[in-house]
Motif scaffolding. Structure first.
Motif, PDB file in Angstrom:
ATOM      1  N   PRO A 229       0.805  -1.237   0.000  1.00 31.69           N
ATOM      2  CA  PRO A 229       0.000   0.000   0.000  1.00 31.69           C
ATOM      3  C   PRO A 229       0.831   1.276   0.000  1.00 31.69           C
ATOM      4  O   PRO A 229       0.526   2.222  -0.737  1.00 31.69           O
ATOM      5  N   LEU A 230       1.882   1.318   0.807  1.00 32.05           N
ATOM      6  CA  LEU A 230       2.701   2.529   0.878  1.00 32.05           C
ATOM      7  C   LEU A 230       3.429   2.785  -0.433  1.00 32.05           C
ATOM      8  O   LEU A 230       3.503   3.933  -0.906  1.00 32.05           O
ATOM      9  N   LEU A 231       3.970   1.737  -1.033  1.00 26.35           N
ATOM     10  CA  LEU A 231       4.707   1.909  -2.283  1.00 26.35           C
ATOM     11  C   LEU A 231       3.776   2.247  -3.448  1.00 26.35           C
ATOM     12  O   LEU A 231       4.130   3.049  -4.317  1.00 26.35           O
ATOM     13  N   GLU A 232       2.592   1.648  -3.454  1.00 23.11           N
ATOM     14  CA  GLU A 232       1.622   1.973  -4.498  1.00 23.11           C
ATOM     15  C   GLU A 232       1.179   3.434  -4.388  1.00 23.11           C
ATOM     16  O   GLU A 232       1.073   4.148  -5.396  1.00 23.11           O
ATOM     17  N   GLU A 233       0.924   3.879  -3.175  1.00 21.92           N
ATOM     18  CA  GLU A 233       0.508   5.264  -2.972  1.00 21.92           C
ATOM     19  C   GLU A 233       1.605   6.235  -3.412  1.00 21.92           C
ATOM     20  O   GLU A 233       1.335   7.243  -4.076  1.00 21.92           O
ATOM     21  N   TYR A 248       0.717   0.337 -17.262  1.00 22.33           N
ATOM     22  CA  TYR A 248       1.541  -0.618 -16.508  1.00 22.33           C
ATOM     23  C   TYR A 248       0.751  -1.194 -15.336  1.00 22.33           C
ATOM     24  O   TYR A 248       0.770  -2.405 -15.098  1.00 22.33           O
ATOM     25  N   LYS A 249       0.017  -0.349 -14.621  1.00 20.17           N
ATOM     26  CA  LYS A 249      -0.756  -0.842 -13.490  1.00 20.17           C
ATOM     27  C   LYS A 249      -1.903  -1.740 -13.945  1.00 20.17           C
ATOM     28  O   LYS A 249      -2.256  -2.711 -13.266  1.00 20.17           O
ATOM     29  N   VAL A 273     -10.184 -10.878  -6.296  1.00 25.50           N
ATOM     30  CA  VAL A 273     -10.455 -12.030  -5.421  1.00 25.50           C
ATOM     31  C   VAL A 273      -9.265 -12.971  -5.325  1.00 25.50           C
ATOM     32  O   VAL A 273      -8.941 -13.478  -4.244  1.00 25.50           O
ATOM     33  N   PHE A 274      -8.584 -13.203  -6.455  1.00 28.29           N
ATOM     34  CA  PHE A 274      -7.557 -14.243  -6.486  1.00 28.29           C
ATOM     35  C   PHE A 274      -6.121 -13.732  -6.671  1.00 28.29           C
ATOM     36  O   PHE A 274      -5.178 -14.460  -6.365  1.00 28.29           O
ATOM     37  N   LEU A 275      -5.944 -12.508  -7.155  1.00 32.47           N
ATOM     38  CA  LEU A 275      -4.603 -12.029  -7.501  1.00 32.47           C
ATOM     39  C   LEU A 275      -4.195 -10.777  -6.727  1.00 32.47           C
ATOM     40  O   LEU A 275      -3.268 -10.079  -7.126  1.00 32.47           O
ATOM     41  N   PHE A 276      -4.902 -10.493  -5.624  1.00 31.43           N
ATOM     42  CA  PHE A 276      -4.498  -9.448  -4.680  1.00 31.43           C
ATOM     43  C   PHE A 276      -4.535  -8.032  -5.261  1.00 31.43           C
ATOM     44  O   PHE A 276      -3.839  -7.153  -4.754  1.00 31.43           O
ATOM     45  N   GLU A 277      -5.357  -7.805  -6.283  1.00 32.10           N
ATOM     46  CA  GLU A 277      -5.482  -6.456  -6.832  1.00 32.10           C
ATOM     47  C   GLU A 277      -6.572  -5.732  -6.053  1.00 32.10           C
ATOM     48  O   GLU A 277      -7.690  -5.542  -6.502  1.00 32.10           O
ATOM     49  N   PHE A 278      -6.223  -5.294  -4.844  1.00 33.58           N
ATOM     50  CA  PHE A 278      -7.191  -4.683  -3.959  1.00 33.58           C
ATOM     51  C   PHE A 278      -7.410  -3.214  -4.304  1.00 33.58           C
ATOM     52  O   PHE A 278      -6.486  -2.537  -4.777  1.00 33.58           O
ATOM     53  N   PRO A 279      -8.614  -2.687  -4.045  1.00 34.42           N
ATOM     54  CA  PRO A 279      -8.908  -1.291  -4.362  1.00 34.42           C
ATOM     55  C   PRO A 279      -7.949  -0.292  -3.718  1.00 34.42           C
ATOM     56  O   PRO A 279      -7.673   0.753  -4.298  1.00 34.42           O
ATOM     57  N   LEU A 280      -7.432  -0.614  -2.524  1.00 29.21           N
ATOM     58  CA  LEU A 280      -6.547   0.332  -1.861  1.00 29.21           C
ATOM     59  C   LEU A 280      -5.236   0.545  -2.619  1.00 29.21           C
ATOM     60  O   LEU A 280      -4.509   1.503  -2.352  1.00 29.21           O
ATOM     61  N   TYR A 281      -4.919  -0.322  -3.585  1.00 27.81           N
ATOM     62  CA  TYR A 281      -3.708  -0.145  -4.379  1.00 27.81           C
ATOM     63  C   TYR A 281      -3.909   0.838  -5.535  1.00 27.81           C
ATOM     64  O   TYR A 281      -2.940   1.196  -6.204  1.00 27.81           O
ATOM     65  N   ASN A 282      -5.132   1.236  -5.777  1.00 28.42           N
ATOM     66  CA  ASN A 282      -5.415   2.063  -6.942  1.00 28.42           C
ATOM     67  C   ASN A 282      -6.113   3.374  -6.595  1.00 28.42           C
ATOM     68  O   ASN A 282      -6.702   4.016  -7.457  1.00 28.42           O
ATOM     69  N   LYS A 283      -6.046   3.764  -5.338  1.00 28.72           N
ATOM     70  CA  LYS A 283      -6.698   4.998  -4.925  1.00 28.72           C
ATOM     71  C   LYS A 283      -6.156   6.213  -5.678  1.00 28.72           C
ATOM     72  O   LYS A 283      -6.885   7.133  -6.004  1.00 28.72           O
ATOM     73  N   GLY A 284      -4.854   6.172  -5.956  1.00 24.64           N
ATOM     74  CA  GLY A 284      -4.215   7.348  -6.539  1.00 24.64           C
ATOM     75  C   GLY A 284      -4.563   7.621  -7.981  1.00 24.64           C
ATOM     76  O   GLY A 284      -4.405   8.742  -8.455  1.00 24.64           O
ATOM     77  N   ILE A 285      -5.044   6.591  -8.703  1.00 27.83           N
ATOM     78  CA  ILE A 285      -5.328   6.830 -10.119  1.00 27.83           C
ATOM     79  C   ILE A 285      -6.717   6.397 -10.537  1.00 27.83           C
ATOM     80  O   ILE A 285      -7.097   6.580 -11.689  1.00 27.83           O
TER      81      ILE A 285
END
Length: 292
Positions: A229-233, A248-249, A273-285
């Motif tokens: 989360p910190l690195l994605e943000e 890329y994302k 659900v299966f590959l850990f692409e959670f919404p909190l990783y994409n808040k910035g874009i």
């Protein structure tokens, strides 16, 4: 050599870990010197591994192998992180902590918990009198560890070389394993510690299975707290306006390495659900409309 404080070395490893981390916390707080933070964490694993093996003194094959695997991981990571921070200078994670003793203390407490908890599978193995015969779990765990450390070490070196190249200034790393995962180093670390746990299972009895909390804690930590989360943000703040980064994302897995062409075509709900692409990783874009 018998029991020290308790039969599973839980109290002993807790005391050693707290004392070791406290020493480096004092150094950091008094000297405002944060270049040894990651070194303190990595080497603490080595101390616990060797200490528990030597104190038990039974020298079972499984104990020796798992201890060696943890020592190899710890030495590699400690040397790499120390050399990197000495080269790069100050650790940006501590920009808001150097003048705030409470925040700094919380970080070091969390690091102590991380070391002690993640070490639990090896601690229990080294403290055990139980030495079952060779099991498939041993080989599976060792293979997981091998794949994990190769992924972690390779991606670390690839990113370091990328950032040290002046031509890449202001760019995000998307070479080597970073083409297939946005965080291949974390994938490697999670996998290798789950490997240590799997290789420890032949020894476990009853309540000792609670040591699964070690790899679970590490996984949750990297997925939801101080890792991805910190690195994605941070990356989103820097590159969210760059179309290539947004693509890329969309096409690069956050954790498990996958070919971009495949990952990009997977429905978003499956990714979540299966590959850990959670919404909190994409808040910035997400507000830009690409990630729907």
């Amino acid at each position: 050599m018998g029991t020290v404080l308790d039969s599973h070395f839980l109290a002993l490893t807790a005391i050693v870990t707290v004392g070791y981390q406290l020493l480096f916390f004092i150094i950091t707080a008094l000297l405002r010197f944060d270049k040894v933070t990651d070194f303190a964490g990595s080497t603490n694993f080595i101390i616990i591994a060797i200490l528990t093996l030597v104190l038990k003194g039974t020298w079972h094959f499984r104990q020796i192998v798992l201890t060696v695997l943890v020592v190899i991981w710890g030495l590699r990571l400690a040397i790499f992180l120390l050399m990197r921070i000495l080269q790069w200078g100050e650790d940006r994670r501590f920009d808001e902590m150097r003048d705030n003793l409470a925040k700094l203390a919380v970080f070091w407490i969390f690091q102590a918990v991380w070391v002690w908890a993640v070490s639990l599978p090896l601690t229990i193995v080294n403290a055990s009198d139980h030495d079952p015969s060779f099991k498939p779990q041993d080989v599976i765990g060792w293979i997981m560890w091998l794949i994990g450390i190769i992924a972690e070490a390779t991606s670390d070196q690839q990113k370091l070389a990328f950032k040290n190249n002046p031509a890449n200034r202001g760019k995000w790393c998307n070479v080597g394993l970073w083409k297939y995962s946005r965080h291949p180093n974390y994938f490697g670390e999670i996998l290798l510690w789950w490997g240590i746990f799997v290789a420890s299972t032949p020894v476990l009895h009853g309540a000792e299975w609670a040591v699964i909390s070690g790899p679970v804690f590490l996984t949750l930590l990297l997925l939801f707290v101080s890792g991805i989360p910190l690195l994605e943000e941070s990356a989103d703040k820097k590159y969210s306006g760059v179309e290539e980064y947004r693509i890329y994302k969309l096409t690069t897995s956050p954790l498990i390495p996958l070919p971009p062409a495949i990952y990009g075509s997977i429905p978003r709900w499956i990714k979540s659900v299966f590959l850990f692409e959670f919404p909190l990783y994409n808040k910035g874009i997400s507000r830009g409309g690409i990630l729907n």
